[in-house]
Scaffold this active site. Sequence first.
Site, PDB file in Angstrom:
ATOM      1  N   ASN A 209      12.500   4.633  23.044  1.00  0.00           N
ATOM      2  CA  ASN A 209      11.737   4.683  24.299  1.00  0.00           C
ATOM      3  C   ASN A 209      11.944   3.011  24.480  1.00  0.00           C
ATOM      4  OD1 ASN A 209       9.437   3.121  22.932  1.00  0.00           O
ATOM      5  ND2 ASN A 209       9.329   4.931  21.790  1.00  0.00           N
ATOM      6  N   ARG A 210      11.332   2.844  25.690  1.00  0.00           N
ATOM      7  CA  ARG A 210      11.781   1.490  26.331  1.00  0.00           C
ATOM      8  C   ARG A 210      10.581   0.325  25.999  1.00  0.00           C
ATOM      9  NH1 ARG A 210      10.563   2.886  32.062  1.00  0.00           N
ATOM     10  NH2 ARG A 210      10.659   0.596  32.220  1.00  0.00           N
TER      11      ARG A 210
END
Length: 401
Positions: A209-210
């Site tokens: 994920n970011r």
Amino acid sequence: MLTQKTIVLGITGGIAAYKAADIASRLTRAEARVEVVMTRSATEFITPLTLRTITGRPVVTEIFAPIPEFNITHIALAEVADVVAIVPATANIIARLAAGISDDVLTCVVLATRAPVIVAPSMNVNMFENSVTQDNLNKLKARGFIVVDPRYGRLASGKMGVGRLAGVDEIVGIIKQVLGRGGDLAGKCIVVTSGGTQEPVDPVRHLGNRSSGKMGYAVAEAARDRGAKVKLVTAPTSLPEPAGIEVVHVRTAVQMRDAVAEAVPEADALIMAAAVADYQPKSAAANKIKKETSTLTLELVRTPDILAEVKGSFLRIGFAAESQDLVENARKKLEGKRLDLIVANDITDKDSGFGVDTNKVTLIDKQGNAEALPLLAKREVADRILDKVVGLFGKGRTVVN
Ligand code: CTP
């Protein structure tokens, strides 16, 4: 911020003296008062004018050179210091301090001060490894000096070896940690998680994920600077290793769960800033998946919910990254995971949440009080969260067995 803190920065004569200018600059920008003391040989490497310009303060190089506001310069400096940091520290100053010699302004300040003294050695590898230097450093450590060990790398001689000054980030981190002793989290152990977990698909791919890890690192560093013992369990990030913090590196949600379980018996609070994957591939392929088919279906299974499952007696602080119904959704998580506090994070604002240096959050406690904070630097958000944690320590904690 280091407002109202005074650091006496002693600079001695080594090639790394120029790095002391960067340290003086960082501390000054953090609003500390930086009083620079330079040995005569230090002035061969870098000029007092550089340091005076950076700190906005007179630079002391001579014991008998009067500074109008100080009556007896070395005694005044010894008394105003919240910490004395000698960066870089040559073999010579280390030997003189170990022998208790006080023949110049810097050695006199060190002998006269009751403040903690940090020493960051930097020298040729043979000088550093010489048993005389090692004995001297051990003597200083035994007297309570904090030694920031030098690193392996290319030295001024062109040789490789241990002797390079520790990184500026690390030295500034240690100075902040020492200044934070006795802060409002002194005696507390805080476990913080950060980063986004990575769940392997095959040997070269993962589901991620970011998350940049910036929020968790900011919380860990803020807690350190307020006197806490901090353990940081982090998924991969590109951030530099924070000084004065025990860091455990993990990759997956399962590894993070295990590392958290190992860390929490000592914890007074667990702050879960990590973006933990909710699903992982049922099994990771042993070999690289080839593009042989036009579509590919991955079967995913749930990861453990670390925060909901962790057992023990400590404050539980969670984060909720939401794109809609921020407060309502965060409240549900607070109740569902039996938390003491939840930090609801609005990820629809481009300056808030993943990857950026700022965050806009609402702090919601068990009683249902919600405090919406404006857009702030993540470090400031971290301090606001910790202000709440300090308040919650007075109210007892949730025990989950
Ligand atoms: N968390 C956790 N373990 C997980 C997932 C999340 O410990 N497997 C923690 C996060 O670190 C965070 C909090 O739980 O502090 C909320 O995370 P979030 O992903 O927003 O919530 P979820 O419970 O996963 O709910 P959803 O993804 O459905 O919004």
